[in-house]
Write an enzyme that holds these catalytic residues in place. Sequence first.
Site: not given
Length: 423
Positions: A56, A291
């Site tokens: 992440d 992201d």
Amino acid sequence: MWLSVALLTLLDGALAAPARQHSGAFDMPLTWTPFGFTTDAIQIGTPPQPLVCFVDWTWIGQYAFTPRCHGGSQGTYACLQHGQPLYNETESRTFANQSVLYPERTWNPNHFFFYNDLSVGFGSDIERVGPDHQARVTLQLADMHFQLDMVYPFGGVYGLSPVFKSDNASTQSPFYQMWQQGVYRSPLVSFVYCHNSTFDQPTPRRELCHGKDGLQTLGGPSPVLSLSDKNNSSPILWYDNIVFPPVNEIEFVYQPAVYNYWALRLTRHLIGDEEQALNTSIGGNPGAIFDHASYGRGVPMSENSYRRLIEITGGRPVVLDANVAPNNGNQSFVSVDCEKVSSFPNVKYVFEGHDRVWEVTPANYVERREVDGKEVCVLNVRTLGEGDWIIGNFGETFAKDKVVLFDFDKLRVGLADVPAAAY
């Protein structure tokens, strides 16, 4: 596409994954899941406990599910479902409790469990990444205060958020902690996506990602960049990272707030050669957040630029089930004529720091889906905010033909084209 004799000669010795050019780096293979990319290259504790981790770019540490439930470890399955992968500190002889150094912390709301508590305690243990990299790192140890409704296909979150000067080990990426200890010689991490072709366009070869879906290089630039030759170079353009507070109001809402994101300012947004308006009412140009998890799926657009793209492409409303939709945004979806995709315009972006225009081709922002037994082509667009562009996520759709790099030392985002020799 036809290859020149010179390029074929170059490829003759490059069909296997290129040799690692930067000692001390690790090329971590990634597997695509509905949540995002995961890796099975991580082990924690002594003896080592394998821990499949969600990788992440937007999280601030090494998070791990544990037996802890409501502050104790006796009623684990009042919080976790049976079969949930986890790390058990009681089974590691190298675990060290850090609860005095870092008291338990809770975020609510958060972007893990939304309006259920994201609560963690802290400890340290030996983390192994791949066969050759290990060090003691601070861990965020999940203490669940509610029952999960499913078994997650991973036991932890390997965070790669930027680290700021005021951050201590409780909010530092495990990569950063290892780099600070000399485990990695370079502060760079980089990503390449070996995605599937949608419209028979060339894609990076799977062997470049070790047969997996992506490659997250820790401690250096992606080895894919070494495939460039002098006549076909792929320079890295570096952009200074910014802090963009609206991200915690519009997108990833945490309390206490989290601001550790790889973020740039967007100076231009175009559809073909048509300029799209930007919202500059928030202290300057709007934000671009990097992201590559599920919230990075879909080409980022504003409500208004998406509406314009629908007009240009002749999009028609289509209702998609969540498991069919190409991304998890709140915007509606439209279908387009599959035969006309090649005529659609590129979606373009310019980031503060360089005039280079970065593009997403229609073959990369249109997805094929099956609806009621028929193939449908759908615009894979994800919008955030209202009206003109204020913020957007740049993830796997944007990165399909690019290498994305982060510099943990100078706090920079790097972008490069995937070299032609990688296809």
